[in-house]
Design an enzyme around this catalytic site. Structure first.
Site, PDB file in Angstrom:
ATOM      1  N   LYS A  58      13.886  28.500  27.046  1.00 38.83           N
ATOM      2  CA  LYS A  58      13.216  29.266  25.969  1.00 38.83           C
ATOM      3  C   LYS A  58      12.704  30.593  26.519  1.00 38.83           C
ATOM      4  CE  LYS A  58       8.783  28.294  24.944  1.00 38.83           C
ATOM      5  NZ  LYS A  58       7.839  29.420  25.015  1.00 38.83           N
ATOM      6  N   ASN A  59      12.063  30.540  27.698  1.00 42.18           N
ATOM      7  CA  ASN A  59      11.384  31.741  28.215  1.00 42.18           C
ATOM      8  C   ASN A  59      12.329  32.722  28.881  1.00 42.18           C
ATOM      9  OD1 ASN A  59       9.122  30.697  27.142  1.00 42.18           O
ATOM     10  ND2 ASN A  59       8.235  29.986  29.075  1.00 42.18           N
ATOM     11  N   ARG A 116      -4.753  35.768  25.702  1.00 38.25           N
ATOM     12  CA  ARG A 116      -3.438  36.418  25.868  1.00 38.25           C
ATOM     13  C   ARG A 116      -3.533  37.945  25.729  1.00 38.25           C
ATOM     14  NH1 ARG A 116       0.290  32.178  25.133  1.00 38.25           N
ATOM     15  NH2 ARG A 116       1.779  33.376  26.334  1.00 38.25           N
ATOM     16  N   ARG A 172       8.655  24.301  19.051  1.00 38.76           N
ATOM     17  CA  ARG A 172       8.696  25.691  19.497  1.00 38.76           C
ATOM     18  C   ARG A 172       9.432  25.796  20.835  1.00 38.76           C
ATOM     19  NH1 ARG A 172       2.936  28.523  18.814  1.00 38.76           N
ATOM     20  NH2 ARG A 172       4.196  30.169  19.726  1.00 38.76           N
ATOM     21  N   CYS A 181      -3.772  32.786  21.338  1.00 36.37           N
ATOM     22  CA  CYS A 181      -3.157  31.555  20.854  1.00 36.37           C
ATOM     23  C   CYS A 181      -4.012  30.391  21.368  1.00 36.37           C
ATOM     24  CB  CYS A 181      -1.723  31.436  21.324  1.00 36.37           C
ATOM     25  SG  CYS A 181      -1.646  31.180  23.087  1.00 36.37           S
ATOM     26  N   ASP A 226       3.019  25.873  32.939  1.00 37.76           N
ATOM     27  CA  ASP A 226       3.632  25.173  31.803  1.00 37.76           C
ATOM     28  C   ASP A 226       3.893  23.706  32.110  1.00 37.76           C
ATOM     29  OD1 ASP A 226       5.681  28.007  30.753  1.00 37.76           O
ATOM     30  OD2 ASP A 226       3.546  27.575  30.591  1.00 37.76           O
TER      31      ASP A 226
HETATM   32  C1  EPZ Z   1       4.914  33.642  29.901  1.00 35.39           C
HETATM   33  O1  EPZ Z   1       3.806  34.001  29.097  1.00 35.39           O
HETATM   34  C2  EPZ Z   1       5.489  32.385  29.263  1.00 35.39           C
HETATM   35  N1  EPZ Z   1       5.935  32.678  27.899  1.00 35.39           N
HETATM   36  C3  EPZ Z   1       4.416  31.295  29.228  1.00 35.39           C
HETATM   37  O2  EPZ Z   1       5.013  30.115  28.706  1.00 35.39           O
HETATM   38  C4  EPZ Z   1       3.980  31.015  30.663  1.00 35.39           C
HETATM   39  O3  EPZ Z   1       2.948  30.059  30.651  1.00 35.39           O
HETATM   40  C5  EPZ Z   1       3.477  32.313  31.315  1.00 35.39           C
HETATM   41  O4  EPZ Z   1       4.508  33.326  31.242  1.00 35.39           O
HETATM   42  C6  EPZ Z   1       3.104  32.124  32.776  1.00 35.39           C
HETATM   43  O5  EPZ Z   1       4.208  31.645  33.466  1.00 35.39           O
HETATM   44  C7  EPZ Z   1       7.132  33.290  27.728  1.00 35.39           C
HETATM   45  O6  EPZ Z   1       7.825  33.607  28.677  1.00 35.39           O
HETATM   46  C8  EPZ Z   1       7.556  33.535  26.321  1.00 35.39           C
HETATM   47  P1  EPZ Z   1       1.690  36.200  31.664  1.00 35.39           P
HETATM   48  P2  EPZ Z   1       3.105  35.449  29.328  1.00 35.39           P
HETATM   49  O7  EPZ Z   1       1.756  37.557  31.085  1.00 35.39           O
HETATM   50  O8  EPZ Z   1       4.138  36.449  29.631  1.00 35.39           O
HETATM   51  C9  EPZ Z   1      -2.849  37.484  31.851  1.00 35.39           C
HETATM   52  C10 EPZ Z   1       5.191  28.240  27.323  1.00 35.39           C
HETATM   53  O9  EPZ Z   1       4.501  27.218  27.226  1.00 35.39           O
HETATM   54  N2  EPZ Z   1      -2.400  38.768  31.282  1.00 35.39           N
HETATM   55  O10 EPZ Z   1       2.323  35.925  32.991  1.00 35.39           O
HETATM   56  O11 EPZ Z   1       2.172  35.692  28.204  1.00 35.39           O
HETATM   57  C11 EPZ Z   1      -2.800  36.383  30.814  1.00 35.39           C
HETATM   58  O12 EPZ Z   1      -3.978  36.367  30.049  1.00 35.39           O
HETATM   59  C12 EPZ Z   1       4.528  29.589  27.464  1.00 35.39           C
HETATM   60  O13 EPZ Z   1       6.453  28.271  27.340  1.00 35.39           O
HETATM   61  C13 EPZ Z   1      -3.309  39.822  31.189  1.00 35.39           C
HETATM   62  O14 EPZ Z   1      -4.474  39.686  31.562  1.00 35.39           O
HETATM   63  O15 EPZ Z   1       2.257  35.130  30.641  1.00 35.39           O
HETATM   64  C14 EPZ Z   1      -2.671  35.138  31.642  1.00 35.39           C
HETATM   65  O16 EPZ Z   1      -3.963  34.753  32.083  1.00 35.39           O
HETATM   66  C15 EPZ Z   1       3.003  29.491  27.414  1.00 35.39           C
HETATM   67  N3  EPZ Z   1      -2.899  40.999  30.653  1.00 35.39           N
HETATM   68  C16 EPZ Z   1      -1.866  35.606  32.853  1.00 35.39           C
HETATM   69  O17 EPZ Z   1      -1.924  37.041  32.859  1.00 35.39           O
HETATM   70  C17 EPZ Z   1      -1.607  41.195  30.218  1.00 35.39           C
HETATM   71  O18 EPZ Z   1      -1.276  42.307  29.758  1.00 35.39           O
HETATM   72  C18 EPZ Z   1      -0.414  35.184  32.804  1.00 35.39           C
HETATM   73  O19 EPZ Z   1       0.147  35.772  31.680  1.00 35.39           O
HETATM   74  C19 EPZ Z   1      -0.697  40.115  30.323  1.00 35.39           C
HETATM   75  C20 EPZ Z   1      -1.110  38.912  30.864  1.00 35.39           C
END
Ligand code: EPZ
Length: 417
Positions: A22-23, A121, A398, A116, A306
């Site tokens: 998915k990701n 996020r 999802r 979410c 995850d």
């Molecule tokens: C991706 O989310 C995945 N989703 C998530 O999977 C996964 O848990 C996550 O990466 C971490 O591996 C998809 O790929 C669609 P991040 P993403 O940006 O990109 C902070 C699932 O269950 N952050 O690496 O949103 C954020 O708050 C989903 O399949 C900022 O502070 O993850 C978090 O604490 C859930 N500012 C951390 O970084 C930003 O601009 C990791 O977020 C962006 C992120």
């Protein structure tokens, strides 16, 4: 609202094919907006989050057709540069369209993606990177109004955190920017490599994906390409947990051992026998599991956040104490209270969860509140006494393609009503 009815304590046995990731599919679908000509995306899982991304492309004026697990995408003449609220809110990951729309159309208007279930996020890393590349972004009335008056320019962009989404967003935007973009402290997840592979097939020049520094030399245009989405490592980890808690024996075709580097050792520590095959991973579970100990979620290649919820369900029935330290998201223990309704012994405090393994879980009426939490409740139900009625199946759909059919084919007593 559909529910899953699961009667536990049936050993899972047999083979399953791991779904497409998915990701990986989600950022690839967004990135296809940059291309002219036809794209064929194979092994694309049938998930509501994927359909939501396809609907965004259709809204923008692209042609998207699905034939089984193949998407045919053509974005020759997109005629919109906004994503309406109702489309934005269907999936959190639509923020990755920002870089794509800005790069292709020169301007973009997206409603602010809300938080979410698992956390607020924020998207500050996305926005500061795109501003660095020349985008003017105003946040007004819940909308992001963005334009790049002089186009996007390649820049050196150090990330304060190796954000997966921000790395993807910048990679996509940088493909058509003028000059070279260097992302420092980039996310290293395999999905980043899959996205780079796809974009390079389209004519992009991306180097170093999967390492801490990714370099993108901007090009004039990209053409459609054929690409096969990589297997979903989290779906694989989830199925391995299903096998582990039921004392079962599974063969997962398509699972990539190197993508599970932080997961497989924990299953071995829990007493499972694992075999690495040319085209998958085999698991033989013990009669009784041992607690995996202290588990910290970390950016790849560390233990994936995850997989925390699925492993919490495993810890709930493993002898001993399991401790999770959730370093990635601030609210990712929603499944703990529902597992306790089934007899689990879990205490959470902030980002720490302590699980004392119990002899037996008991079926109950439980409610999922996020995607991976839903998976944890399915895993718990598979090894619980009697019947569990799981609500919130929409969350499961999802990210897991027909999970109940897969589990039922492995011998689980599971049905959707
Ligand atoms: C991706 O989310 C995945 N989703 C998530 O999977 C996964 O848990 C996550 O990466 C971490 O591996 C998809 O790929 C669609 P991040 P993403 O940006 O990109 C902070 C699932 O269950 N952050 O690496 O949103 C954020 O708050 C989903 O399949 C900022 O502070 O993850 C978090 O604490 C859930 N500012 C951390 O970084 C930003 O601009 C990791 O977020 C962006 C992120």
């Amino acid at each position: 609202m559909s529910k899953l009815i699961i009667t536990g304590r049936r050993k899972l046995r047999g083979e399953a094919v791991v779904q497409g990731a998915k990701n990986s599919a989600l950022p690839i679908i967004a990135a296809s907006l940059l291309t002219k000509g036809e794209n064929l995306i194979f092994n694309c899982p049938q998930l509501s989050d994927v359909e939501a991304s396809c609907d965004i492309l259709r809204y923008l004026g692209c042609r998207v057709e699905r034939i089984d697990r193949t998407l045919l995408i053509a974005c020759d003449a997109p005629d919109k540069n906004d994503i309406p609220d109702e489309l934005m809110r269907r999936t959190r990951s639509s923020i990755v369209f920002l870089g794509a729309i800005l790069a292709r159309m020169g301007r973009a208007r997206l409603s602010f993606p809300g938080g979410c279930e698992i956390g607020s996020r924020p998207i500050d890393i996305h926005l500061s990177a795109l501003r660095e590349m020349g985008a003017v972004i105003r946040e007004r009335h819940g909308y992001l109004n963005c334009h790049a008056p002089k186009g996007l320019r390649g820049r050196k962009i150090p990330l304060p955190f190796p954000s997966v989404g921000a790395t993807e967003d910048i990679m996509i935007a940088a493909c058509l920017a003028s000059g070279t973009t260097t992302i420092i402290n980039a996310a290293r997840e395999p999905e980043i490599c899959d996205l780079a592979d796809y974009l390079n097939k389209c004519g992009a020049h991306i180097y170093g994906a999967g390492e801490g520094t990714v370099v993108i030399d901007g090009v004039g245009s990209l053409r459609g390409a054929a690409h096969t989405v990589m297997p979903d490592r989290i779906a694989a980890a989830t199925l391995l947990c299903c096998g582990a808690v039921t004392g079962g024996e599974l063969l997962l075709r398509g699972a990539v051992p190197s993508h599970l580097g932080a997961v497989l050792p924990l299953l071995e520590k829990a007493g499972c026998e694992l075999s690495v095959l040319p085209d998958g991973v085999g698991l033989r579970a013990p009669e009784a599991l041992k607690a995996p100990g202290v588990v910290r979620t970390m950016p790849y290649p560390g233990f994936p956040t995850d997989a925390q919820a699925p492993f919490m369900a495993l810890g709930a029935v493993a002898r001993g104490t399991t401790v999770f330290i959730e370093n990635i998201f601030e609210n990712r223990f929603l499944h703990a209270s529902e597992l306790c309704r089934m007899g689990a012994c879990i205490r959470t405090e902030g980002r720490v969860a302590v699980i004392e393994g119990v002899e037996r879980l008991y079926g109950a009426k439980v409610e999922a509140r996020d995607l991976r939490g839903a998976a944890a409740l399915v895993i718990a139900a598979l090894c619980a006494e009697d019947e569990t009625r799981l609500g919130g199946v929409c969350y499961l759909e999802r990210g897991y393609e027909s999970l109940e059919q897969t589990l039922s084919s492995l011998g689980a007593d599971i049905r959707k009503i």
